[in-house]
Design a protein around this motif. Structure first.
Motif, PDB file in Angstrom:
ATOM      1  N   VAL A 290       0.842  -1.206   0.000  1.00  0.00           N
ATOM      2  CA  VAL A 290       0.000   0.000   0.000  1.00  0.00           C
ATOM      3  C   VAL A 290       0.878   1.258   0.000  1.00  0.00           C
ATOM      4  O   VAL A 290       0.626   2.203  -0.761  1.00  0.00           O
ATOM      5  CB  VAL A 290      -0.937   0.008   1.234  1.00  0.00           C
ATOM      6  N   LEU A 291       1.909   1.242   0.813  1.00  0.00           N
ATOM      7  CA  LEU A 291       2.709   2.475   0.945  1.00  0.00           C
ATOM      8  C   LEU A 291       3.537   2.824  -0.298  1.00  0.00           C
ATOM      9  O   LEU A 291       3.554   3.994  -0.688  1.00  0.00           O
ATOM     10  CB  LEU A 291       3.580   2.420   2.207  1.00  0.00           C
TER      11      LEU A 291
ATOM     12  N   LEU B 281       6.223   6.480  16.286  1.00  0.00           N
ATOM     13  CA  LEU B 281       6.762   7.631  17.021  1.00  0.00           C
ATOM     14  C   LEU B 281       8.288   7.710  16.905  1.00  0.00           C
ATOM     15  O   LEU B 281       8.835   8.797  16.710  1.00  0.00           O
ATOM     16  CB  LEU B 281       6.343   7.559  18.492  1.00  0.00           C
ATOM     17  N   VAL B 282       8.958   6.571  16.985  1.00  0.00           N
ATOM     18  CA  VAL B 282      10.425   6.624  16.890  1.00  0.00           C
ATOM     19  C   VAL B 282      10.894   6.749  15.439  1.00  0.00           C
ATOM     20  O   VAL B 282      12.056   7.021  15.194  1.00  0.00           O
ATOM     21  CB  VAL B 282      11.131   5.434  17.589  1.00  0.00           C
ATOM     22  N   SER B 283       9.984   6.563  14.500  1.00  0.00           N
ATOM     23  CA  SER B 283      10.340   6.775  13.087  1.00  0.00           C
ATOM     24  C   SER B 283      10.049   8.211  12.659  1.00  0.00           C
ATOM     25  O   SER B 283       9.913   8.494  11.471  1.00  0.00           O
ATOM     26  CB  SER B 283       9.563   5.807  12.193  1.00  0.00           C
TER      27      SER B 283
ATOM     28  N   SER C 210       8.385   2.335   8.349  1.00  0.00           N
ATOM     29  CA  SER C 210       9.244   3.365   8.951  1.00  0.00           C
ATOM     30  C   SER C 210       9.735   4.374   7.920  1.00  0.00           C
ATOM     31  O   SER C 210       9.885   5.562   8.210  1.00  0.00           O
ATOM     32  CB  SER C 210      10.457   2.726   9.621  1.00  0.00           C
ATOM     33  N   HIS C 211       9.993   3.896   6.692  1.00  0.00           N
ATOM     34  CA  HIS C 211      10.548   4.801   5.681  1.00  0.00           C
ATOM     35  C   HIS C 211       9.522   5.827   5.200  1.00  0.00           C
ATOM     36  O   HIS C 211       9.852   6.997   5.015  1.00  0.00           O
ATOM     37  CB  HIS C 211      11.136   4.001   4.523  1.00  0.00           C
ATOM     38  N   ALA C 212       8.290   5.388   5.028  1.00  0.00           N
ATOM     39  CA  ALA C 212       7.240   6.346   4.618  1.00  0.00           C
ATOM     40  C   ALA C 212       7.034   7.372   5.730  1.00  0.00           C
ATOM     41  O   ALA C 212       6.840   8.565   5.477  1.00  0.00           O
ATOM     42  CB  ALA C 212       5.944   5.611   4.310  1.00  0.00           C
TER      43      ALA C 212
ATOM     44  N   ASP D  30       3.206  -6.954   8.836  1.00  0.00           N
ATOM     45  CA  ASP D  30       4.002  -8.150   8.510  1.00  0.00           C
ATOM     46  C   ASP D  30       4.597  -7.959   7.111  1.00  0.00           C
ATOM     47  O   ASP D  30       5.692  -7.465   6.966  1.00  0.00           O
ATOM     48  CB  ASP D  30       3.136  -9.422   8.565  1.00  0.00           C
ATOM     49  N   GLU D  31       3.806  -8.296   6.091  1.00  0.00           N
ATOM     50  CA  GLU D  31       4.308  -8.261   4.706  1.00  0.00           C
ATOM     51  C   GLU D  31       4.863  -6.889   4.310  1.00  0.00           C
ATOM     52  O   GLU D  31       5.882  -6.776   3.664  1.00  0.00           O
ATOM     53  CB  GLU D  31       3.174  -8.651   3.751  1.00  0.00           C
ATOM     54  N   GLY D  32       4.183  -5.821   4.713  1.00  0.00           N
ATOM     55  CA  GLY D  32       4.586  -4.477   4.284  1.00  0.00           C
ATOM     56  C   GLY D  32       5.422  -3.732   5.310  1.00  0.00           C
ATOM     57  O   GLY D  32       5.593  -2.503   5.207  1.00  0.00           O
TER      58      GLY D  32
END
Ligand SMILES: Cc1ncc(C[n+]2csc(CCOP(=O)(O)OP(=O)(O)O)c2C)c(N)n1
Ligand SMILES: [Mg+2]
Length: 253
Positions: free
Chosen positions: A38-39, A127-129, A72-74, A65-67
């Motif tokens: 999705v992202l 939050l940490v991302s 974190s990158h988005a 899981d899969e995504g």
């Protein structure tokens, strides 16, 4: 409609799972993508055509899981999209297996001794991302959830709304009753959503009391704001007829 958006201005992107059908139920643009992606899809659409309001819908397995790698990158890129995760803490469409957010000890056909690892905490990870809008809602409180989704879509930057959305068929543990007894609203307890540390503390609350609402929110530059060549004209409007990529390809030979 409540937000004054025309149907053709909205783009929904969904993954694979029970939640994925949403693009067929809502009368706006929709792209039913593939599991876990999705992202990347929503990111591409947002960067190519900023005039669209892009809303991604993912399942918990689909996203966490899969995504998971995209999450974190988005968030840290602060892509200007909204992500709504239908978190039923189970793989619904494939008839009830554990996901990253299944509770420890949750027994299914494929895990007869119960889910072994601890649950993944998407709110803390967001939050940490460096997430700029991090919220959680409950499908049993539609009015509250609607207000969160409206705020998320209005937010400039990446907005996460993780939604407790009980699977009435395969999740016998985290039911509507189970959540109704536990959830409370952060805004009713004076939570300061401008404080990332406090938000992080709240994100670890789990058990008899589970917070919903906006954990954290801030305005920051989006990824698009930092791309000079995307200023002015969207990629979808740029002329391509006179583009000659032969010299570029030759330079790489
Ligand atoms: C690449 C790929 N891997 C696995 C599957 C099988 N599959 C279909 S739906 C699904 C996940 C469903 O769980 P979730 O994302 O939590 O959505 P829900 O059905 O609970 O809404 C999986 C693994 C698939 N369709 N594609
Ligand atoms: Mg699920």
């Amino acid at each position: 409609m409540q937000m004054g958006l025309e149907r053709d201005q909205v783009m929904l992107v969904s993954g694979i799972g029970c939640h994925g059908k949403i693009v067929n139920y809502v009368n706006v643009n929709g792209f039913h993508g593939i599991h876990g992606r999705v992202l990347p899809l929503a990111t591409g659409i947002e960067l190519a055509n900023p005039s669209l309001t892009v809303v991604g819908f993912a399942g918990d397995a689909d996203q966490y899981d899969e995504g998971w790698g995209h999450f974190s990158h988005a968030l840290r890129r602060n892509i200007d999209i909204t992500l709504i995760v239908h978190n039923n803490m189970v793989l619904g469409l494939t008839t009830g297996q554990t996901t990253a957010t299944s509770q420890r000890g949750f027994k299914t056909k494929s895990t007869p001794f119960g889910s072994i690892p601890p649950m993944l905490n998407p709110i803390a990870h967001a939050l940490v991302s460096n997430g700029t809008f991090v919220a959680r809602g409950f499908a049993g409180d539609v009015k509250h959830l609607t207000s969160l989704i409206v705020e998320a879509i209005n937010h400039k930057g990446f907005a996460l709304v993780d939604v407790f959305q009980p699977c009435v068929t395969f999740n016998y543990l985290n039911t509507y009753d189970w959540f109704t007894k536990r959830v409370y609203k952060l805004e009713e307890k004076g939570h300061d959503y401008t404080d990332r540390q406090k938000a992080l503390e709240k994100s670890f609350e789990w058990g008899n009391r589970i917070p919903i609402g906006i954990f954290f929110k801030e305005e920051k530059r989006t990824y698009r704001d930092s791309l000079p060549h995307l200023k002015g004209m969207p990629l979808t409007k740029m002329p391509v007829d006179d583009v000659n990529i032969i010299p570029l390809l030759k330079s790489m030979m």
